[in-house]
Every structure is written in structure tokens, then in C-alpha cells.
Scaffold this motif. Sequence first.
Motif, mmCIF file in Angstrom:
data_model
loop_
_atom_site.group_PDB
_atom_site.id
_atom_site.type_symbol
_atom_site.label_atom_id
_atom_site.label_comp_id
_atom_site.label_asym_id
_atom_site.label_seq_id
_atom_site.Cartn_x
_atom_site.Cartn_y
_atom_site.Cartn_z
ATOM 1 N N LYS A 124 23.494 6.035 -19.104
ATOM 2 C CA LYS A 124 23.633 7.480 -18.896
ATOM 3 C C LYS A 124 22.249 8.115 -18.997
ATOM 4 C CE LYS A 124 25.029 8.246 -23.714
ATOM 5 N NZ LYS A 124 24.286 7.071 -24.167
ATOM 6 N N THR A 125 22.188 9.396 -18.720
ATOM 7 C CA THR A 125 20.893 10.085 -18.723
ATOM 8 C C THR A 125 20.187 9.909 -20.057
ATOM 9 O OG1 THR A 125 21.634 11.734 -17.147
ATOM 10 C CG2 THR A 125 19.767 12.348 -18.535
ATOM 11 N N GLY A 126 18.914 9.508 -19.975
ATOM 12 C CA GLY A 126 18.100 9.341 -21.189
ATOM 13 C C GLY A 126 18.050 7.904 -21.668
ATOM 14 N N ASP A 127 18.997 7.061 -21.212
ATOM 15 C CA ASP A 127 18.956 5.644 -21.606
ATOM 16 C C ASP A 127 17.735 4.984 -20.972
ATOM 17 O OD1 ASP A 127 21.276 5.987 -22.977
ATOM 18 O OD2 ASP A 127 22.551 4.862 -21.585
ATOM 19 N N THR A 128 17.170 4.029 -21.697
ATOM 20 C CA THR A 128 16.001 3.330 -21.172
ATOM 21 C C THR A 128 16.253 1.821 -21.199
ATOM 22 O OG1 THR A 128 14.976 3.305 -23.364
ATOM 23 C CG2 THR A 128 14.347 5.116 -21.882
ATOM 24 N N LEU A 129 15.480 1.130 -20.389
ATOM 25 C CA LEU A 129 15.542 -0.329 -20.350
ATOM 26 C C LEU A 129 14.107 -0.839 -20.306
ATOM 27 C CD1 LEU A 129 17.077 -3.056 -19.911
ATOM 28 C CD2 LEU A 129 16.947 -2.572 -17.450
ATOM 29 N N SER A 130 13.713 -1.568 -21.335
ATOM 30 C CA SER A 130 12.369 -2.147 -21.343
ATOM 31 C C SER A 130 12.429 -3.470 -20.593
ATOM 32 C CB SER A 130 11.913 -2.369 -22.790
ATOM 33 O OG SER A 130 10.702 -3.100 -22.756
ATOM 34 N N ILE A 131 11.555 -3.616 -19.594
ATOM 35 C CA ILE A 131 11.582 -4.864 -18.804
ATOM 36 C C ILE A 131 10.290 -5.663 -18.992
ATOM 37 C CG2 ILE A 131 13.247 -4.008 -17.098
ATOM 38 C CD1 ILE A 131 10.872 -3.480 -15.196
ATOM 39 N N GLY A 132 9.524 -5.283 -20.013
ATOM 40 C CA GLY A 132 8.254 -5.966 -20.281
ATOM 41 C C GLY A 132 7.191 -4.916 -20.487
ATOM 42 N N LYS A 133 6.251 -4.855 -19.569
ATOM 43 C CA LYS A 133 5.200 -3.825 -19.685
ATOM 44 C C LYS A 133 5.740 -2.452 -19.274
ATOM 45 C CE LYS A 133 2.415 -6.408 -17.070
ATOM 46 N NZ LYS A 133 3.157 -7.688 -17.125
ATOM 47 N N ARG A 134 6.847 -2.451 -18.610
ATOM 48 C CA ARG A 134 7.372 -1.181 -18.079
ATOM 49 C C ARG A 134 8.723 -0.825 -18.700
ATOM 50 N NH1 ARG A 134 5.571 -4.133 -13.988
ATOM 51 N NH2 ARG A 134 3.818 -3.392 -12.732
ATOM 52 N N THR A 135 8.979 0.485 -18.640
ATOM 53 C CA THR A 135 10.258 1.000 -19.133
ATOM 54 C C THR A 135 10.931 1.772 -18.014
ATOM 55 O OG1 THR A 135 9.153 1.334 -21.238
ATOM 56 C CG2 THR A 135 11.319 2.373 -20.978
ATOM 57 N N LEU A 136 12.201 1.488 -17.825
ATOM 58 C CA LEU A 136 12.974 2.254 -16.851
ATOM 59 C C LEU A 136 13.787 3.310 -17.597
ATOM 60 C CD1 LEU A 136 14.407 -0.639 -14.609
ATOM 61 C CD2 LEU A 136 12.183 0.497 -14.477
ATOM 62 N N LEU A 137 13.772 4.523 -17.077
ATOM 63 C CA LEU A 137 14.562 5.611 -17.655
ATOM 64 C C LEU A 137 15.600 6.018 -16.610
ATOM 65 C CD1 LEU A 137 14.986 8.065 -19.689
ATOM 66 C CD2 LEU A 137 13.335 9.276 -18.265
#
Length: 404
Positions: A124-137
Motif C-alpha cells: 500500500k502507499t508508503g510501503d517500501t521494498l529494499s532490493i539492495g542498493k535501491r529502495t522501491l516505494l
Amino acid sequence: MKAVELKNGVHWVGAIDWAVRDFHGYATPRGTTYNNYLVMDDEITLVDTVKYDFSDITIKNIKSVVDPSRIRNVVINHIENDHATSLDKIMELAPGATIYISEKGRTGLGRFFDTSRWTLKVVKTGDTLSIGKRTLLFVETPMVHWPDSMMTYIKEEKILLSQDGFGQHIASAVRFDDEFVTCESLSELEDAVVDYYANILMPFGQLIKAKAAEIEKLGLEIEMIAPDHGIIWRADPGKVLRMYREMANGKAALSVPIIYDTMWQSTEKMSLPIMQGIKDEGVECKVIKLRASPMSIAIKEFWKSRGCLVGTPTLNNIMYPTVAEFLTHLRGLRPKNRVMGAFGSFGWGGGAVKEAYEEFKRMGLETFEPGLQILFRPSLEDETTCYDFGRAFAKKVKEYHARF
Ligand code: FEO
């Protein structure tokens, strides 16, 4: 074709559809693209897929960067067929990948695929996913333009993967705005943005404004906007943001399209002196015959202008079918802040112009009344009446336009 790098490790892996001219009833004279993006990081992530017919192309493009079996995450920003129908082919190649999707997306995806085979995580809005050097929001954008819609922001790259939002139906050999304005033109790109907004996003202006405010609160710095259709905004992402803000606020030009159809050329004959009257009042005017133009062109011209005149003959005491179809389509797009008027010829009983006004009122639009009806063929004297009607309508449009 092969992948195109947007920024370090973020690649376009989509497909160009040069041939499509009818996109579920929406005319696409320029074709389109189905854009999806591959983010190379510790956890390789694919954002969106493409229309099923182009699945082999996206897979080939992915393979030009990495073996697809190494994909760990698949983000589905939107489940509509042009973006999600290659998912099962992708999942066959990357069976261990986790799918990130909105709640509504999860429900909808289950209507297209047997999702029990896959691992789905609802975001949902505001959730993040760290995939290594980058973060997806993740940012949900419900009803812009489907209930499931969302966007994905790559924080470190400042790229907004905006799904349908900010897209355009343009097939091109180039991927970026700066390249496109060099090989084609800025006005062509702007026209495609307006066309897309008018036909897809017109009903959602208030939601777009609210969502823009919410994104502003999240404080996202945006250096690039990469939509799922058309050209990627890298040189000037602010351009499309400004255009959306203006359109969501009801921006329109001081102009009037005459959108009409005709049985025996009498309503058509009326349109020309009406056009002349509008023009002589200093208001731009275009004349669009519905049977000769795609519906989406008529919708776009309506959307660009502050006023609109509808010309309809009477057939069996009601509107001509193509005009009724246009107004029904328009009602679904929930237009606002436009002045409408109607004219047409009739034989025995009339009724089409009255019905057109009923439709304008159902839409809550400003009207110029009364409309103009001519029995059978317009005479020379009637042509003067038509001219005066055009001038009077244009005057009304000018007064109304001054309020904005
Ligand atoms: Fe491009 Fe809503 O699909």
C-alpha cells in the motif's frame, strides 16, 4: 530491439506496437508502446509486463540484460491486459519471484490467472521494498485509472515508474522526450498527452489533484517519469506534471469544435455558416463529422475547448445514432466546465436537439439555449440564422471562459 538503460542499472525492456490503430475502441493513429522496466540490483526486479502478443519481445529484451531466472521480484502496478497478460510467461521463467501488487490488484489478478501458484505480497502507499542498493516505494493511485492502479518510485534514482499516468499512445524508435522533440516535435508530444488524458483520465481530475497533493507530501524528488506507454520524461518531467495540473484544474482553450453527423447533408450545411459565425466572433473553430472521424478525436477536441456545438439530424424523433453514441461516451467521461449547444435539421416531428440538451443537462454542463432547428434543407435565409447562432454561441463561450 534490445533493452535501453534509463539510468545506472534501470532498463526499459518493453515493446513497440507500431501497428495498433484501435486500442479497445480508442483510435491510436500513432501506435503505442508497452513499457516495462528491469531494475538490476541484489534482488533483480521487473516492474510490469507487456500485452500478451508482445511477451516474446519483452523476454528477449530482458535476456539482453540478464537471465530472467534471476528475477526475484515482479511489481505489477496495474492489471489491465496491456500490462499484465505476459505475467504467466515471465513467471514460468522466474518461478521463484515474488509479486508485489495492490490489494485490488491481487483480487483482479486472480480473475485472469491461477495465482495460487505464485507468492503475492500486497503493498500500500508508503510501503517500501529494499532490493539492495535501491529502495522501491509504492504509491497507490486508485481510479487513476483503475481501482488497482499504483506507481513505483525508485528512491535512489529519483525515477517514478508511473504506469498509465503521464503516458501517451506513441510508437517511436526513440524512448526519451529530448530525443522525441528532436526527431518529431514537442507539439506532437503535447498533443498525445492531451489525447491520452481526455480519453482515459478525464473523469478523474479531482482524484488526480488529490493524489498529486499526497505525492507532494511524500516529498518525492522526481528526476525522471517513466510511464507504461510512450515517451519517457527525462529532460523535462516537470512539463507533463504541469500539463496534468492544468488539465485537472479544467484548463481549456477559447475554441469550439462543431461535432456533428448528417443524413442528407442538411445538418452538415448548417455547420458551415455556424462555423463562420464562431470564427467572426474571434473564437477558434473546428468541424468534426462523427462518421468520418474516430470517436477519440472528437473527445480530444471537446476536451481542449471551452465550448462545444453538437449537430444532429432527427431520426425517428431522437438523435442520430452516432451523435447519441458520442454523447453517451462523453457522459461516461464526466466532463466539467464546458458550454454546450445543439443544432440540426429535422423532417416531420423533430426531437433530436431537445434530446441533446437533456443529455447536456444530465452531464451538468452549462448550456446555450435555445438550440437551432431547421426544417428539411436550410435556405439562404436560414444560413444567416445559422451564422447568427454561431456568433451568439461564441459570445456565450467567451463570457463563460472569462470565469476561469
Ligand atoms: Fe495501459 Fe490501463 O492500461
